[in-house]
Scaffold this motif. Structure first.
Motif, PDB file in Angstrom:
ATOM      1  N   UNK A   1      10.691  12.871 -19.246  1.00 48.32           N
ATOM      2  CA  UNK A   1      10.572  11.931 -20.355  1.00 48.32           C
ATOM      3  C   UNK A   1      11.873  11.148 -20.596  1.00 48.32           C
ATOM      4  N   UNK A   2      12.320  10.395 -19.582  1.00 48.80           N
ATOM      5  CA  UNK A   2      13.545   9.608 -19.756  1.00 48.80           C
ATOM      6  C   UNK A   2      13.285   8.386 -20.643  1.00 48.80           C
ATOM      7  N   UNK A   3      14.358   7.743 -21.052  1.00 45.66           N
ATOM      8  CA  UNK A   3      14.237   6.514 -21.836  1.00 45.66           C
ATOM      9  C   UNK A   3      13.488   5.475 -20.992  1.00 45.66           C
ATOM     10  N   UNK A   4      12.684   4.642 -21.630  1.00 45.39           N
ATOM     11  CA  UNK A   4      11.909   3.653 -20.864  1.00 45.39           C
ATOM     12  C   UNK A   4      12.774   2.705 -20.030  1.00 45.39           C
ATOM     13  N   UNK A   5      13.915   2.285 -20.558  1.00 47.72           N
ATOM     14  CA  UNK A   5      14.758   1.363 -19.813  1.00 47.72           C
ATOM     15  C   UNK A   5      15.364   2.038 -18.573  1.00 47.72           C
ATOM     16  N   UNK A   6      15.733   3.300 -18.716  1.00 45.74           N
ATOM     17  CA  UNK A   6      16.271   4.060 -17.573  1.00 45.74           C
ATOM     18  C   UNK A   6      15.179   4.251 -16.519  1.00 45.74           C
ATOM     19  N   UNK A   7      13.987   4.608 -16.969  1.00 49.44           N
ATOM     20  CA  UNK A   7      12.860   4.810 -16.061  1.00 49.44           C
ATOM     21  C   UNK A   7      12.533   3.512 -15.323  1.00 49.44           C
ATOM     22  N   UNK A   8      12.459   2.405 -16.056  1.00 48.04           N
ATOM     23  CA  UNK A   8      12.162   1.113 -15.454  1.00 48.04           C
ATOM     24  C   UNK A   8      13.232   0.718 -14.439  1.00 48.04           C
ATOM     25  N   UNK A   9      14.484   0.866 -14.803  1.00 46.57           N
ATOM     26  CA  UNK A   9      15.585   0.461 -13.920  1.00 46.57           C
ATOM     27  C   UNK A   9      15.576   1.266 -12.620  1.00 46.57           C
ATOM     28  N   UNK A  10      15.446   2.570 -12.745  1.00 47.64           N
ATOM     29  CA  UNK A  10      15.451   3.424 -11.543  1.00 47.64           C
ATOM     30  C   UNK A  10      14.281   3.107 -10.626  1.00 47.64           C
ATOM     31  N   UNK A  11      13.091   2.969 -11.181  1.00 47.40           N
ATOM     32  CA  UNK A  11      11.936   2.724 -10.344  1.00 47.40           C
ATOM     33  C   UNK A  11      11.877   1.293  -9.839  1.00 47.40           C
ATOM     34  N   UNK A  12      12.415   0.336 -10.571  1.00 46.94           N
ATOM     35  CA  UNK A  12      12.475  -1.038 -10.071  1.00 46.94           C
ATOM     36  C   UNK A  12      13.403  -1.116  -8.860  1.00 46.94           C
TER      37      UNK A  12
ATOM     38  N   UNK B   1       0.822  -1.204   0.000  1.00 47.61           N
ATOM     39  CA  UNK B   1       0.000   0.000   0.000  1.00 47.61           C
ATOM     40  C   UNK B   1       0.863   1.264   0.000  1.00 47.61           C
ATOM     41  N   UNK B   2       1.845   1.303   0.887  1.00 48.43           N
ATOM     42  CA  UNK B   2       2.687   2.495   1.012  1.00 48.43           C
ATOM     43  C   UNK B   2       3.577   2.671  -0.213  1.00 48.43           C
ATOM     44  N   UNK B   3       4.252   1.611  -0.632  1.00 46.30           N
ATOM     45  CA  UNK B   3       5.154   1.704  -1.787  1.00 46.30           C
ATOM     46  C   UNK B   3       4.376   2.061  -3.042  1.00 46.30           C
ATOM     47  N   UNK B   4       3.221   1.445  -3.227  1.00 47.23           N
ATOM     48  CA  UNK B   4       2.408   1.759  -4.403  1.00 47.23           C
ATOM     49  C   UNK B   4       1.948   3.201  -4.423  1.00 47.23           C
ATOM     50  N   UNK B   5       1.542   3.720  -3.261  1.00 46.04           N
ATOM     51  CA  UNK B   5       1.074   5.101  -3.205  1.00 46.04           C
ATOM     52  C   UNK B   5       2.206   6.119  -3.333  1.00 46.04           C
ATOM     53  N   UNK B   6       3.420   5.712  -3.041  1.00 46.76           N
ATOM     54  CA  UNK B   6       4.552   6.623  -3.221  1.00 46.76           C
ATOM     55  C   UNK B   6       5.132   6.545  -4.635  1.00 46.76           C
ATOM     56  N   UNK B   7       5.269   5.336  -5.152  1.00 46.52           N
ATOM     57  CA  UNK B   7       5.977   5.158  -6.419  1.00 46.52           C
ATOM     58  C   UNK B   7       5.116   5.461  -7.647  1.00 46.52           C
ATOM     59  N   UNK B   8       3.825   5.163  -7.620  1.00 42.09           N
ATOM     60  CA  UNK B   8       2.981   5.396  -8.797  1.00 42.09           C
ATOM     61  C   UNK B   8       2.895   6.878  -9.170  1.00 42.09           C
ATOM     62  N   UNK B   9       2.592   7.786  -8.237  1.00 42.20           N
ATOM     63  CA  UNK B   9       2.587   9.201  -8.612  1.00 42.20           C
ATOM     64  C   UNK B   9       3.987   9.711  -8.990  1.00 42.20           C
ATOM     65  N   UNK B  10       5.005   9.183  -8.305  1.00 39.17           N
ATOM     66  CA  UNK B  10       6.374   9.599  -8.632  1.00 39.17           C
ATOM     67  C   UNK B  10       6.738   9.187 -10.060  1.00 39.17           C
ATOM     68  N   UNK B  11       6.331   8.001 -10.438  1.00 40.44           N
ATOM     69  CA  UNK B  11       6.587   7.518 -11.797  1.00 40.44           C
ATOM     70  C   UNK B  11       5.914   8.423 -12.822  1.00 40.44           C
ATOM     71  N   UNK B  12       4.691   8.784 -12.578  1.00 35.61           N
ATOM     72  CA  UNK B  12       3.968   9.667 -13.498  1.00 35.61           C
ATOM     73  C   UNK B  12       4.624  11.046 -13.570  1.00 35.61           C
ATOM     74  N   UNK B  13       5.018  11.597 -12.430  1.00 38.80           N
ATOM     75  CA  UNK B  13       5.636  12.925 -12.427  1.00 38.80           C
ATOM     76  C   UNK B  13       6.983  12.922 -13.152  1.00 38.80           C
ATOM     77  N   UNK B  14       7.799  11.911 -12.899  1.00 37.03           N
ATOM     78  CA  UNK B  14       9.111  11.839 -13.551  1.00 37.03           C
ATOM     79  C   UNK B  14       8.946  11.643 -15.048  1.00 37.03           C
ATOM     80  N   UNK B  15       8.004  10.799 -15.445  1.00 38.04           N
ATOM     81  CA  UNK B  15       7.810  10.548 -16.873  1.00 38.04           C
ATOM     82  C   UNK B  15       7.312  11.789 -17.604  1.00 38.04           C
ATOM     83  N   UNK B  16       6.363  12.517 -17.019  1.00 36.96           N
ATOM     84  CA  UNK B  16       5.835  13.707 -17.696  1.00 36.96           C
ATOM     85  C   UNK B  16       6.814  14.879 -17.655  1.00 36.96           C
ATOM     86  N   UNK B  17       7.575  15.008 -16.590  1.00 40.52           N
ATOM     87  CA  UNK B  17       8.481  16.153 -16.474  1.00 40.52           C
ATOM     88  C   UNK B  17       9.770  15.964 -17.265  1.00 40.52           C
TER      89      UNK B  17
END
Length: 135
Positions: A90-101, A72-88
């Motif tokens: 726009x990193x490469x998908x592999x970089x985004x996946x690696x960092x957030x994983x 619950x906590x990790x999902x509520x922290x990481x999902x909005x963070x993922x959206x904000x980082x992607x929209x602000x």
């Protein structure tokens, strides 16, 4: 030292235990009674009793609660963070996946034993699952 008030029950004598100190001690992975003995003997294995104050801890029933809270906590922290980082940025998908994983796994591994300790501390403070039985 320990402010406890005796509550008279027809079946047994129990004491009221403060919840917030027990939660804090459990979060630090310490005994909810004394706050100095270790609560866990492995990564997630709760000791049968505290080596310092001899408080019995085998009554706990943490089961899947810490895992659900971690998700619950990790999902509520990481999902909005993922959206904000992607929209602000726009990193490469592999970089985004690696960092957030890596961030998701690290945060989960950090939170899981602490939430288990807090849940055991809560159960101890509320006299749940046999913690309130007189010796």
């Amino acid at each position: 030292m320990k402010d406890t008030q005796m509550v008279q029950d027809p079946h047994q004598v129990t004491e009221e235990r403060p919840v917030w100190p027990a939660l804090r001690r459990g979060w630090r992975r310490k005994c909810p009674n004394c706050g100095s003995g270790p609560l866990l003997k492995g990564y997630l294995k709760v000791r049968d009793h505290c080596p310092v104050c001899r408080e019995e801890l085998h009554h706990h029933r943490a089961d899947d609660g810490p895992a659900y809270l971690t998700i619950l906590i990790v999902g509520h922290l990481m999902a909005p963070s993922l959206l904000m980082v992607f929209t602000a940025f726009q990193p490469e998908p592999l970089v985004l996946f690696t960092c957030f994983a890596i961030g998701t796994v690290a945060l989960s591994l950090y939170l899981l034993p602490r939430l288990k300790g807090a849940l055991v501390g809560f159960q101890w403070a509320r006299l749940m699952h046999g913690f309130g039985k007189s010796r």
